[in-house]
Every structure is written in structure tokens, then in C-alpha cells.
Design a protein around this motif. Sequence first.
Motif, PDB file in Angstrom:
ATOM      1  N   LEU A  17      37.819   8.571  31.117  1.00 55.03           N
ATOM      2  CA  LEU A  17      37.684   8.526  29.686  1.00 55.03           C
ATOM      3  C   LEU A  17      38.266   7.515  29.028  1.00 55.03           C
ATOM      4  O   LEU A  17      38.425   7.675  27.577  1.00 55.03           O
ATOM      5  N   ALA A  18      38.307   6.604  29.219  1.00 55.13           N
ATOM      6  CA  ALA A  18      38.463   5.288  28.989  1.00 55.13           C
ATOM      7  C   ALA A  18      37.072   4.770  27.237  1.00 55.13           C
ATOM      8  O   ALA A  18      36.153   5.173  28.378  1.00 55.13           O
ATOM      9  N   PRO A  19      37.616   4.303  26.197  1.00 53.02           N
ATOM     10  CA  PRO A  19      37.037   4.018  25.899  1.00 53.02           C
ATOM     11  C   PRO A  19      36.174   2.705  26.184  1.00 53.02           C
ATOM     12  O   PRO A  19      37.049   1.880  26.436  1.00 53.02           O
ATOM     13  N   ARG A  20      34.688   2.474  26.567  1.00 50.65           N
ATOM     14  CA  ARG A  20      34.453   1.698  26.331  1.00 50.65           C
ATOM     15  C   ARG A  20      33.505   0.517  25.222  1.00 50.65           C
ATOM     16  O   ARG A  20      32.407  -0.205  25.056  1.00 50.65           O
ATOM     17  N   ASP A  21      34.975   0.022  24.027  1.00 52.53           N
ATOM     18  CA  ASP A  21      34.082  -0.058  22.626  1.00 52.53           C
ATOM     19  C   ASP A  21      34.386  -1.762  22.592  1.00 52.53           C
ATOM     20  O   ASP A  21      34.710  -1.996  21.522  1.00 52.53           O
ATOM     21  N   ARG A  71      37.794  -2.836  22.736  1.00 49.65           N
ATOM     22  CA  ARG A  71      38.734  -2.962  22.166  1.00 49.65           C
ATOM     23  C   ARG A  71      40.059  -3.087  23.543  1.00 49.65           C
ATOM     24  O   ARG A  71      40.119  -2.840  24.748  1.00 49.65           O
ATOM     25  N   LEU A 120      42.968  -2.997  26.345  1.00 49.98           N
ATOM     26  CA  LEU A 120      43.327  -1.013  26.213  1.00 49.98           C
ATOM     27  C   LEU A 120      44.893  -1.934  27.673  1.00 49.98           C
ATOM     28  O   LEU A 120      44.624  -2.951  28.592  1.00 49.98           O
ATOM     29  N   ARG A 126      39.615  -5.020  28.665  1.00 48.21           N
ATOM     30  CA  ARG A 126      38.898  -4.318  28.126  1.00 48.21           C
ATOM     31  C   ARG A 126      37.408  -4.017  28.972  1.00 48.21           C
ATOM     32  O   ARG A 126      37.394  -5.290  29.888  1.00 48.21           O
ATOM     33  N   TRP A 127      36.639  -3.617  28.446  1.00 48.24           N
ATOM     34  CA  TRP A 127      34.908  -3.108  29.236  1.00 48.24           C
ATOM     35  C   TRP A 127      34.658  -4.231  28.718  1.00 48.24           C
ATOM     36  O   TRP A 127      34.712  -4.635  27.363  1.00 48.24           O
ATOM     37  N   SER A 165      30.258  -5.204  28.675  1.00 49.84           N
ATOM     38  CA  SER A 165      28.991  -4.246  28.936  1.00 49.84           C
ATOM     39  C   SER A 165      28.588  -5.850  30.090  1.00 49.84           C
ATOM     40  O   SER A 165      27.185  -5.338  30.661  1.00 49.84           O
ATOM     41  N   TRP A 169      35.667  -3.578  34.042  1.00 48.30           N
ATOM     42  CA  TRP A 169      36.786  -4.195  33.503  1.00 48.30           C
ATOM     43  C   TRP A 169      36.999  -5.204  33.531  1.00 48.30           C
ATOM     44  O   TRP A 169      37.563  -5.877  35.130  1.00 48.30           O
ATOM     45  N   PHE A 175      46.890   3.785  25.876  1.00 52.34           N
ATOM     46  CA  PHE A 175      46.373   3.083  24.322  1.00 52.34           C
ATOM     47  C   PHE A 175      46.909   1.940  24.285  1.00 52.34           C
ATOM     48  O   PHE A 175      48.701   2.407  24.579  1.00 52.34           O
TER      49      PHE A 175
END
Length: 69
Positions: free
Chosen positions: A8-12, A14, A16, A36-37, A39, A48, A62
Motif C-alpha cells: 500500500l506504500a506510495p511509490r512516488d 518520498r 518512508l 524510498r521506492w 523506479s 525499495w 509515514f
Amino acid sequence: MKWMPIDLAPRDGRDLLVFVPSHNLEAYQDFAVVARWVSRDYDGREGWFDNFDMIEPTHFIFIPEFPRW
């Protein structure tokens, strides 16, 4: 705050706070780290990362805001 599944973690991009279990390996302990993720990194991997190491977290939260004076 509640720990949530990493799916569910954002992959933008940021930062975490993520939880990485040891998977019962004797040489390691469970730990939490800021990650952070990414790409695609310089060698084409996606996933990650905490600084330069690819990790396999299972949960995240968060990062709370710092206290204000």
C-alpha cells in the motif's frame, strides 16, 4: 500511526519508515529504516532502497513531521 503493508506504500519517491524482517536469519535482526521506492537505479534495478542498498520491507509508516519550536 499504524504500520501498513508495503504493497500500500506510495511509490512516488518520498521517504518512508519501513520495517525489514530478518526472516529468522541468525546473522541479522529485524530493523526499521528510512527508505524510498526507486523506479530504476544506475544498474537497472527497481525496488525499495535505503541509501544505496536494495531492501525487502514488509510494512511502512509515514514519517511524522518534526516538532516545531
